[in-house]
Design an enzyme around this catalytic site. Sequence first.
Site, short mmCIF file in Angstrom:
data_model
loop_
_atom_site.label_atom_id
_atom_site.label_comp_id
_atom_site.label_asym_id
_atom_site.label_seq_id
_atom_site.Cartn_x
_atom_site.Cartn_y
_atom_site.Cartn_z
CB THR A 35 -16.58 -89.35 -52.53
OG1 THR A 35 -16.35 -89.13 -51.14
CG2 THR A 35 -17.94 -90.01 -52.70
CE LYS A 84 -31.08 -85.42 -46.96
NZ LYS A 84 -30.04 -84.81 -47.81
#
Length: 509
Positions: free
Chosen positions: A21, A84
């Site tokens: 990432t 979220k």
Amino acid sequence: MSALPTPPAAIQRIVIAGGGTAGWMTAAALSKVLRGKVKITLIESEEIGTVGVGEATIPMIRLFNRVLELDEDEFVRETQGSFKLGIEFVNWGRVGSRYMHAFGRIGQDLWTVPFYQYWLKMYQAGKAPADIGEYAITRTAAYQNKFMRAPTDVQNSPLNDIAYAFHFDAGLYARYLRRHAEARGVRRIEGKIKNVDLKVSSGHVEALVMESGERVEGELFIDCSGFRGLLIEQTLHTGYEDWTHWLPCDRAIAVPSASVMPLTPYTRSTAHAAGWQWRIPLQHRTGNGHVFCSQHISEDEATAVLLANLDGEALAEPRMLRFATGMRRLGWNRNVVAVGLASGFMEPLESTSIHLIQTAIARLIDFFPTTGFNQVDIDEYNRQSRFEYERIRDFIILHYHLNQRTDSPFWVACREMPIPDTLAAKMRLFQTHGRIVRENNELFSEVAWLQVMHGQHLAAQSYHPLVDSLDEADVAEYLRGVRELIGRCADVMPDHAEFVASNCPARAA
């Protein structure tokens, strides 16, 4: 008149050590911003795994994705993602208690002091709900498993306050960003780094030597090699500031499990006897992990706790991670900038791992160097990095320290431990009149601190005196109206799973 000095040459070659990432976020962002003017090379090995626990994010990632001009629905599909609205904390203040740190705004501004101060007065008088989240659209919607993006055709509505982030598969996100970065000219080299060559004159990194014998030269090096810090630590010996005396958890055991319904639009953090468990719902699975202190529980016991508290069947063997919470003494040393776990580790309690990658990249862009590597710029980069890390550290310590649990030595020790002066001052300020000051644009807002402080039972003795400039009856009526309006707005929102299925369903895994 004397001639002006010749300015240092521009950076021509950037070398990123490590993928995952951190590496691919860095490569994607720099290739977009630098527009092909600088050669970018990323080195990674398929044989070296990535940690990949950063599957939950906070709303600022939407800015990063917008800078890269990513289509949000495509991004969610490609990463098996979900949405979220906040983080639910279970058993943190006391066993059996729960509250939510919801994103975005709480209430609507009424007068000269923050909305929550009016609620605080009425709550202290027993005339308002104990859960301030009832005045937040994100918290209300999350507990009803509702989700939608803020509408563009509606004004002055709580629906405009919908702030959100994502849950996603970090490995798929890295793969997705790799395609974008390579399309913008980033060169990827597969293989392991054998040696790091330094310039004798300056001590700067000059080249990375591969096991294949290839020598990869550059002027600026980005260390995305994870915990080992191949360049920033193993080569430059920068040093590490250990915070385990404040944040004693030093292990995490992670395992995916089968998806279950409902598809909740929030992360859950459940405190156990010697740590806590994360639950992150994706489209194709649920991510789970148990962060714990090895001085209070064995690895086998911690694994058993995790497996006993899964919603669905485990889909793989549990994987153990060992870490020491803290930060590199310098995030930028000589011509090396550490990004991601190479720069430090903050346990993922408030989903800051990917955000810290994002802000390191943003700061690097702000202070992008020439080959002269001006020390004043490097010092300011490091000062800002330290401020960010320390304020996030304080916020995470607050969760541990502010507990009333008596069921285990771990929680008693967390409650009784000394805390940083900066955190102690913040708690004292709240305890007088409920005041919270956000300093120098620190990451977490006043309402974020409020939700944790109140959710874990830190009591304010009073409220802002100017609240009394309005009649109590008017304040009560206003609070009632805001709460009812938020309830009506949540009622019209679609189900989270239905929203995902209609807009960004992932292909079968």
